[in-house]
Design a protein around this motif. Structure first.
Motif, PDB file in Angstrom:
ATOM      1  N   VAL A 286       0.837  -1.202   0.000  1.00 31.48           N
ATOM      2  CA  VAL A 286       0.000   0.000   0.000  1.00 31.48           C
ATOM      3  C   VAL A 286       0.870   1.250   0.000  1.00 31.48           C
ATOM      4  O   VAL A 286       0.607   2.214  -0.732  1.00 31.48           O
ATOM      5  N   LEU A 287       1.922   1.254   0.814  1.00 28.81           N
ATOM      6  CA  LEU A 287       2.827   2.395   0.848  1.00 28.81           C
ATOM      7  C   LEU A 287       3.488   2.605  -0.515  1.00 28.81           C
ATOM      8  O   LEU A 287       3.592   3.740  -0.996  1.00 28.81           O
ATOM      9  N   GLY A 288       3.907   1.498  -1.149  1.00 31.53           N
ATOM     10  CA  GLY A 288       4.511   1.617  -2.470  1.00 31.53           C
ATOM     11  C   GLY A 288       3.550   2.209  -3.478  1.00 31.53           C
ATOM     12  O   GLY A 288       3.938   2.994  -4.347  1.00 31.53           O
ATOM     13  N   THR A 289       2.273   1.864  -3.369  1.00 30.88           N
ATOM     14  CA  THR A 289       1.260   2.424  -4.257  1.00 30.88           C
ATOM     15  C   THR A 289       1.181   3.940  -4.098  1.00 30.88           C
ATOM     16  O   THR A 289       1.126   4.678  -5.092  1.00 30.88           O
ATOM     17  N   ALA A 290       1.168   4.407  -2.847  1.00 30.35           N
ATOM     18  CA  ALA A 290       1.119   5.852  -2.594  1.00 30.35           C
ATOM     19  C   ALA A 290       2.353   6.545  -3.154  1.00 30.35           C
ATOM     20  O   ALA A 290       2.261   7.619  -3.767  1.00 30.35           O
ATOM     21  N   ASN A 291       3.511   5.937  -2.959  1.00 30.07           N
ATOM     22  CA  ASN A 291       4.745   6.540  -3.468  1.00 30.07           C
ATOM     23  C   ASN A 291       4.767   6.587  -4.992  1.00 30.07           C
ATOM     24  O   ASN A 291       5.274   7.544  -5.591  1.00 30.07           O
ATOM     25  N   ASN A 292       4.225   5.548  -5.627  1.00 29.41           N
ATOM     26  CA  ASN A 292       4.213   5.522  -7.088  1.00 29.41           C
ATOM     27  C   ASN A 292       3.177   6.480  -7.664  1.00 29.41           C
ATOM     28  O   ASN A 292       3.401   7.067  -8.731  1.00 29.41           O
ATOM     29  N   LEU A 293       2.040   6.647  -6.960  1.00 30.53           N
ATOM     30  CA  LEU A 293       1.075   7.666  -7.381  1.00 30.53           C
ATOM     31  C   LEU A 293       1.719   9.047  -7.283  1.00 30.53           C
ATOM     32  O   LEU A 293       1.524   9.903  -8.157  1.00 30.53           O
ATOM     33  N   TRP A 294       2.494   9.258  -6.239  1.00 35.47           N
ATOM     34  CA  TRP A 294       3.241  10.516  -6.100  1.00 35.47           C
ATOM     35  C   TRP A 294       4.225  10.688  -7.254  1.00 35.47           C
ATOM     36  O   TRP A 294       4.381  11.793  -7.797  1.00 35.47           O
ATOM     37  N   GLY A 295       4.889   9.610  -7.651  1.00 32.42           N
ATOM     38  CA  GLY A 295       5.822   9.696  -8.773  1.00 32.42           C
ATOM     39  C   GLY A 295       5.131  10.159 -10.037  1.00 32.42           C
ATOM     40  O   GLY A 295       5.655  10.988 -10.791  1.00 32.42           O
ATOM     41  N   TRP A 296       3.930   9.615 -10.300  1.00 31.77           N
ATOM     42  CA  TRP A 296       3.157  10.074 -11.460  1.00 31.77           C
ATOM     43  C   TRP A 296       2.751  11.534 -11.297  1.00 31.77           C
ATOM     44  O   TRP A 296       2.762  12.303 -12.263  1.00 31.77           O
ATOM     45  N   GLN A 297       2.381  11.909 -10.072  1.00 33.61           N
ATOM     46  CA  GLN A 297       1.956  13.284  -9.829  1.00 33.61           C
ATOM     47  C   GLN A 297       3.056  14.278 -10.180  1.00 33.61           C
ATOM     48  O   GLN A 297       2.799  15.327 -10.772  1.00 33.61           O
ATOM     49  N   VAL A 298       4.283  13.933  -9.837  1.00 32.55           N
ATOM     50  CA  VAL A 298       5.409  14.853 -10.052  1.00 32.55           C
ATOM     51  C   VAL A 298       5.858  14.850 -11.510  1.00 32.55           C
ATOM     52  O   VAL A 298       6.115  15.906 -12.090  1.00 32.55           O
ATOM     53  N   THR A 299       5.953  13.663 -12.110  1.00 31.39           N
ATOM     54  CA  THR A 299       6.484  13.600 -13.479  1.00 31.39           C
ATOM     55  C   THR A 299       5.438  13.928 -14.534  1.00 31.39           C
ATOM     56  O   THR A 299       5.760  14.530 -15.566  1.00 31.39           O
ATOM     57  N   ALA A 300       4.192  13.539 -14.294  1.00 34.41           N
ATOM     58  CA  ALA A 300       3.121  13.772 -15.277  1.00 34.41           C
ATOM     59  C   ALA A 300       1.869  14.234 -14.540  1.00 34.41           C
ATOM     60  O   ALA A 300       0.922  13.463 -14.376  1.00 34.41           O
ATOM     61  N   PRO A 301       1.845  15.477 -14.080  1.00 33.93           N
ATOM     62  CA  PRO A 301       0.728  15.955 -13.244  1.00 33.93           C
ATOM     63  C   PRO A 301      -0.634  15.791 -13.895  1.00 33.93           C
ATOM     64  O   PRO A 301      -1.646  15.656 -13.201  1.00 33.93           O
ATOM     65  N   GLU A 302      -0.667  15.773 -15.222  1.00 31.66           N
ATOM     66  CA  GLU A 302      -1.956  15.676 -15.905  1.00 31.66           C
ATOM     67  C   GLU A 302      -2.593  14.297 -15.765  1.00 31.66           C
ATOM     68  O   GLU A 302      -3.779  14.116 -16.082  1.00 31.66           O
ATOM     69  N   THR A 303      -1.852  13.306 -15.271  1.00 29.55           N
ATOM     70  CA  THR A 303      -2.403  11.956 -15.155  1.00 29.55           C
ATOM     71  C   THR A 303      -3.096  11.715 -13.813  1.00 29.55           C
ATOM     72  O   THR A 303      -3.799  10.718 -13.657  1.00 29.55           O
ATOM     73  N   VAL A 304      -2.891  12.603 -12.833  1.00 24.05           N
ATOM     74  CA  VAL A 304      -3.426  12.393 -11.479  1.00 24.05           C
ATOM     75  C   VAL A 304      -4.371  13.533 -11.128  1.00 24.05           C
ATOM     76  O   VAL A 304      -4.037  14.702 -11.316  1.00 24.05           O
ATOM     77  N   ARG A 305      -5.547  13.184 -10.602  1.00 23.11           N
ATOM     78  CA  ARG A 305      -6.539  14.182 -10.219  1.00 23.11           C
ATOM     79  C   ARG A 305      -6.537  14.393  -8.709  1.00 23.11           C
ATOM     80  O   ARG A 305      -6.221  13.474  -7.940  1.00 23.11           O
ATOM     81  N   SER A 306      -6.932  15.567  -8.280  1.00 21.87           N
ATOM     82  CA  SER A 306      -6.979  15.881  -6.851  1.00 21.87           C
ATOM     83  C   SER A 306      -7.948  14.965  -6.110  1.00 21.87           C
ATOM     84  O   SER A 306      -7.688  14.549  -4.975  1.00 21.87           O
ATOM     85  N   ASP A 307      -9.071  14.615  -6.751  1.00 20.87           N
ATOM     86  CA  ASP A 307     -10.047  13.767  -6.064  1.00 20.87           C
ATOM     87  C   ASP A 307      -9.508  12.351  -5.833  1.00 20.87           C
ATOM     88  O   ASP A 307     -10.011  11.622  -4.968  1.00 20.87           O
TER      89      ASP A 307
END
Length: 430
Positions: A286-307
């Motif tokens: 679960v922690l790895g999932t959060a860290n990888n979602l963060w990785g997408w947020q930083v490298t490709a912000p358009e792929t992750v939504r605030s909700d």
């Protein structure tokens, strides 16, 4: 499009038997040639009349494992780019790009032979013996990029630092001359070739692996998008070549693919219950999932939504699904939940996640509680300062003078009887 980029992975190629490589050849307008035993022994240019469209330029990012395991395939892809660069055809964008890059390299002082070879090179990877882009650690060190001198966030400066790291790590060239493979030019040739990329493609051919199961997808596809945005000022479209169902292959946006991964797996009670059964290793997942979602947020912000960050908090902190999630973390790995909360708070501090002060206070107080009882420590000084502010309710209360003035105005205002519908909170249906 006139120019695409592809990221090739060895494990993916083992599963899909070269489907993505076939896409690379197809966009450039080439077809493989096989011998009687089914081995590829060459490539052949498809005539423009038969192709029915202009050739599309293709830049290839290969992982370290792919570089080591599929040099035979890289050879034919390199030959396709080389041959396309010499075809005298109308609207040959590959040849036009090679000529443009060759002239740019000549102006920067490269010898003619070097400039010509470099201009016809389209495959890049990390240095021999290296197996990452460096973004997996750099993105998690969120206090080391994008920090403005006034304490705010400088998003452009942060992206520039990460993009330059990616370009530096992935600039080793694999062109038409295999005797020169793995060399690094005096200029960053990978950066020159990435300019003008309109779309980037990664394949997914297994339900076991998605966008968040490891850090590799955001390292390579997200990093590629980050680099193009840094070079051109706008992000390319990011695509997933979805080969999970061999009878129904399709291309999807990375944002849509990621959203479905979150809904179908990480926010699904069935998956979470199974991961809870794994105890300590499940908490790490679960922690790895959060860290990888963060990785997408930083490298490709358009792929992750605030909700989607809202939902992450609702599921893994608020226990929206009634799975005793907090008790489970406390029993098996409380530090994992603390680090997950740190990632949520960093998303807010770095101005990626738009949420309210009450939510931040709740998360900060939960983090402090875990830190006190389970010896959790963060080496991110800026995060620690942010937690102190958020936990104290910074931004929740109005200044005393404003509150007193508002109270005075309210007491002086005449009361008015109103009629109408009354909203009542309803229990959400599963």
């Amino acid at each position: 499009p006139s120019k695409l980029a592809f990221t090739l992975w060895s494990v993916e190629t083992m599963r899909h038997f070269g489907m993505l490589e076939a896409q690379v050849l197809a966009v450039m307008g080439f077809t493989p040639q096989w011998d009687a035993a089914g081995r590829v022994i060459g490539i052949e240019a498809i005539p423009v009349a038969e192709l029915g469209r202009p050739r599309i330029d293709a830049v290839i990012s290969a992982t370290g494992l792919y570089r080591d395991q599929f040099p035979n395939v890289m050879h034919w892809l390199a030959q396709a780019a080389d041959q396309a660069s010499t075809l005298d055809e109308p609207d040959n964008i590959i040849a036009a790009n090679s000529r443009r890059i060759e002239q740019a390299l000549l102006q920067r002082g490269l010898p003619a032979a070097e400039a010509s070879l470099a201009a016809r090179t389209r495959i890049f990877s990390s240095e021999s013996g290296a197996y990452s882009t460096g973004l997996e650690d750099a993105t998690l060190a969120s206090d080391s990029f994008g920090e403005a001198a006034d304490g705010g966030q400088d998003r452009a400066a942060g992206e520039e630092k990460l993009a330059e790291l990616y370009l530096d790590r992935m600039q080793f060239a694999y062109g038409p001359d295999s005797q020169r493979w793995g060399e690094k030019a005096t200029v960053n040739l990978y950066a020159e070739q990435l300019r003008g990329v309109q779309g980037a493609v990664l394949s997914r051919s297994s339900n076991l692996y998605g966008m968040l199961t490891t850090d590799d997808p955001f390292q390579y596809l997200g990093g590629l998008g980050l680099a193009v945005r840094h070079l051109d000022g706008q992000s390319p479209e990011l695509y997933i070549s979805n080969l999970r169902d061999a009878d129904n292959p399709r291309s999807e946006t990375a944002a849509g693919f990621l959203a479905r991964d979150l809904r179908a797996r990480y926010f699904h009670p069935g998956w979470i219950k199974s991961i809870q059964a794994e105890g300590y290793s499940g908490a790490l997942e679960v922690l790895g999932t959060a860290n990888n979602l963060w990785g997408w947020q930083v490298t490709a912000p358009e792929t992750v939504r605030s909700d989607q960050w809202d939902e992450f908090k609702a599921v893994y902190v608020d226990d929206k699904l009634d799975l005793d999630i907090n008790q489970w973390f406390e029993q098996h790995h409380p530090q994992a939940q603390a680090q997950l909360i740190e990632r949520l708070l960093e998303a807010a501090r770095k101005e990626y996640w738009d949420t309210d002060a009450q939510t931040l206070q709740q998360l900060a107080q939960r983090w402090q509680d875990l830190a006190e009882r389970h010896d959790v420590v963060s080496d991110n000084v800026k995060f620690s300062e942010y937690v102190e502010q958020a936990a104290s309710g910074f931004g929740l209360a109005a200044p005393a003078s404003d509150a007193a003035e508002a109270q005075s105005e309210a007491s002086d205002a005449p009361m008015q009887q109103v009629q109408g519908q009354k909203l009542e909170k309803q229990q959400a249906q599963p």
